[in-house]
Structure formats: C-alpha cells, structure tokens
Design an enzyme around this catalytic site. Sequence first.
Site, short mmCIF file in Angstrom:
data_model
loop_
_atom_site.label_atom_id
_atom_site.label_comp_id
_atom_site.label_asym_id
_atom_site.label_seq_id
_atom_site.Cartn_x
_atom_site.Cartn_y
_atom_site.Cartn_z
N SER A 19 5.12 -4.58 -6.20
CA SER A 19 4.14 -3.70 -5.57
C SER A 19 3.04 -3.20 -6.51
O SER A 19 2.18 -2.43 -6.09
CB SER A 19 4.87 -2.49 -4.97
OG SER A 19 5.56 -1.79 -5.99
N THR A 44 1.48 8.04 -2.92
CA THR A 44 2.07 6.73 -2.72
C THR A 44 2.34 6.56 -1.22
O THR A 44 2.42 7.54 -0.49
CB THR A 44 3.38 6.59 -3.53
OG1 THR A 44 3.93 5.29 -3.33
CG2 THR A 44 4.41 7.63 -3.13
N GLY A 45 2.46 5.32 -0.79
CA GLY A 45 2.73 5.09 0.63
C GLY A 45 1.57 4.41 1.31
O GLY A 45 0.73 3.77 0.66
N THR A 97 -1.85 -0.33 -8.03
CA THR A 97 -0.99 -1.00 -7.03
C THR A 97 -1.55 -2.37 -6.66
O THR A 97 -2.74 -2.65 -6.85
CB THR A 97 -0.92 -0.13 -5.75
OG1 THR A 97 0.03 -0.71 -4.84
CG2 THR A 97 -2.24 -0.05 -5.04
N GLY A 128 -1.69 3.63 2.49
CA GLY A 128 -2.97 4.12 1.99
C GLY A 128 -3.92 4.61 3.06
O GLY A 128 -4.65 5.59 2.85
N ARG A 152 -8.64 -5.93 2.24
CA ARG A 152 -8.19 -4.55 2.50
C ARG A 152 -8.03 -3.79 1.17
O ARG A 152 -7.51 -4.28 0.19
CB ARG A 152 -6.85 -4.59 3.23
CG ARG A 152 -6.23 -3.21 3.54
CD ARG A 152 -5.24 -2.76 2.50
NE ARG A 152 -4.54 -1.52 2.89
CZ ARG A 152 -3.74 -0.83 2.09
NH1 ARG A 152 -3.54 -1.24 0.85
NH2 ARG A 152 -3.14 0.26 2.51
N VAL A 153 -8.50 -2.54 1.19
CA VAL A 153 -8.34 -1.66 0.05
C VAL A 153 -7.62 -0.40 0.53
O VAL A 153 -7.95 0.15 1.59
CB VAL A 153 -9.72 -1.29 -0.56
CG1 VAL A 153 -9.60 -0.17 -1.57
CG2 VAL A 153 -10.35 -2.53 -1.20
N GLY A 154 -6.63 0.03 -0.22
CA GLY A 154 -5.87 1.23 0.17
C GLY A 154 -6.40 2.48 -0.49
O GLY A 154 -7.56 2.57 -0.91
N ASP A 155 -5.53 3.47 -0.59
CA ASP A 155 -5.92 4.77 -1.16
C ASP A 155 -5.96 4.77 -2.69
O ASP A 155 -6.66 5.58 -3.30
CB ASP A 155 -4.92 5.85 -0.72
CG ASP A 155 -3.49 5.53 -1.21
OD1 ASP A 155 -3.05 4.38 -1.03
OD2 ASP A 155 -2.83 6.42 -1.77
N THR A 182 3.20 2.22 -4.90
CA THR A 182 2.19 2.49 -5.92
C THR A 182 2.81 3.24 -7.10
O THR A 182 3.66 4.10 -6.89
CB THR A 182 1.12 3.41 -5.32
OG1 THR A 182 0.64 2.81 -4.14
CG2 THR A 182 0.00 3.68 -6.29
N1 GLY Z 1 -0.66 3.25 -1.48
C1 GLY Z 1 -0.93 1.91 -1.71
C2 GLY Z 1 -1.71 1.27 -0.66
O1 GLY Z 1 -1.67 1.68 0.49
O2 GLY Z 1 -2.37 0.31 -0.95
#
Ligand code: GLY
Length: 327
Positions: A84, A237-238, A204, A240, A214-217, A186
């Site tokens: 991850s 974490t989790g 992450t 995003g 795609r881009v997360g948080d 993450t």
């Molecule tokens: N927290 C990591 C993501 O959603 O990419």
Amino acid sequence: MTSRRKFIRNAAIGAGILASGKTDALAKTPAPTIHQNKPLVLSTWDFGIEANKDAWKILGSNGRALDAVEAGVMVAENDLHGLSVGLAGLPDREGHTTLDACIMDEFYNCGSVAFLEKIKNPIRVARKVMETTPHIMLVGAGAQQFALENGFTLDEYKNPEAMKAYQAWLKEKKYQPVINIENHDTIGMIAMDATGNLSGACTTSGLAYKVRGRVGDSPIIGAGLYVDNEIGAATATGTGEEVIRIAGTHLVVELMRQGRSPYEACKEAVMRMVKIRGDKTKEFQVGFIALNKQGEFGAYCLQPGFNYAVYSNNIPNILFKSDSYYA
Ligand code: GLY
C-alpha cells in the site's frame, strides 16, 4: 515525578497500548491522549513501528522533525513487500502502480507529488518540490520529469505479490475499497523535535485497482496532512475521497486551534464524516492521528482495527489502538 516505568504502565492502561499488534486482546478505550515530552513521533498502522525507528534516529539526536518524518516514511516506501506504499504497492486498474506523497514543515512550507510512476521515494521528490520550486504540487509525467532532472532514477520494480493479487482481481474487476487492507494503508507520520517544531509526511500507492489517474488524499495538503506549527499536526489514512470531502487534517488542526484535544479533534472530524455520509460510512475506513504543540496526541477512526505507533522518551515505540465510531 512519575517514573518512566510507571508512566508507561499507566499509559498502557489509559490508552489501549498494543505491545505487539495483537488488537483483539485489548479493550476499547475512551480517550487515548497522553501528555508527552518532546521529541515525539507518531505514525499510522503497524508499519509505523519500523518507520518510527528511523525517525527516532534523527529526533533522538536533536535532529529536525522534517528530516525525521522524511526518513521515517521512506522505510515504508522502501519495503519491497508492502502492498500500500511505494513501488511494491497494489496497482491501478491497468496494472500500473502510481504514487502520491506530501510533506510539510514548521514554516508552512509544503511539497507534494501525485500520480507519480517508477520513482522509488516520492516523499523525497515532494521535499524537492517544496525546497527548490515556487510550487507545491507536481503530478504525473511532469512530476516524473522533475524527479529525473533532480537526480532520481527510474525504477521498474514489480512486486510479485501485488501482481498476483492484480491478476486475481482482473477475473472480476470489482471496484470496492476493502476496509483495513492487511492492517495498513497510507503511512502518515507527524513529529515534534526537541526544539518543539512540528513537521509531517504522508505517502501511499493509493487505493488498489483505482481508475487510472485517480489521486487520493495523501498528497493533498489539508486532506492527508496538515501542520500548523503554532497549533499542531494531523495526518489521515483510509479512503481518500472521504478525507478530501471534509478537508480532514486541516479540520482536525482547526479544531485543536479551538481548544479540542488531539483525540477530541480527530473524533469530531470523524463525526463530521458520519453526519455528511450517514450509513455510507459503514463501507469504508478513515482514521486520523494528531499531535498538538503541548505534545499531547490522539487518534480516532471509523472502523475498528486502526493502530498507530508512538515513540518518545517516555514511550518506547509501541502500538496504540485507536478508538472507533463503529464497534
Ligand atoms: N488514503 C490513501 C488514498 O486514499 O489514496
């Protein structure tokens, strides 16, 4: 003054410490916030233990929090078995592992990379963006070009375990985030150094089998990470998308500014999510960890199973079990 041994024992009782990651054996606890001496580092999930060790090498010898968090999260980025974080991470729907990372120091300087491919340490690239450009965020091919121009090299590593999992996923191609994937996600790390300055880092490979691009948080300042050296720091974490929706870590820091403890601030941010998303919150995990300027720390999450690792002069790098909204 409380002796170190007594302090650790009391902390364990009051905060649900996990000495070896055995989550089931421990009771859920109300308020895992403990006053600590600086320096102090905390990071998300079980792999935070190994990451904290490298961070502590710097913090424990009066180094800067920024250097500590960068070195710390690189341990997870360099783990060739991690699914991850870093190049070993699970790929997107098209079989490419893409990386997101950001870093923030005590002066509101921040740097970020997103949708970065074939570069081993995105957190180092994020720091380079912060320190050598007038920008904060570089993405995709531009981020990779910047990395190559700054001495980074292309790395073609494919984790056999991740590729096997991807081949299995291809059979059904379901797009469904899995809660607490293998007890990590993450790595977010926040630290206070011996001078009392705060910094944070977050990195992450993002959601497994995500849509390409795609881009997360995690690379978004104020979502996956926020540091305000007057107030405190938080990382997430989790899933995003859910963290971005509430500008999660900025919210946590602003709640601390209004007087909430780190634990209360993390909990209130999770409750905001519950208010907005209702029953949808049963389907995903989000966890926050936070640290304030007084050296207090805390965490809160949606689903049970989220741990975080803490290392200070009083706490010898052990896991804490986060309280959760759902039982
Ligand atoms: N927290 C990591 C993501 O959603 O990419």
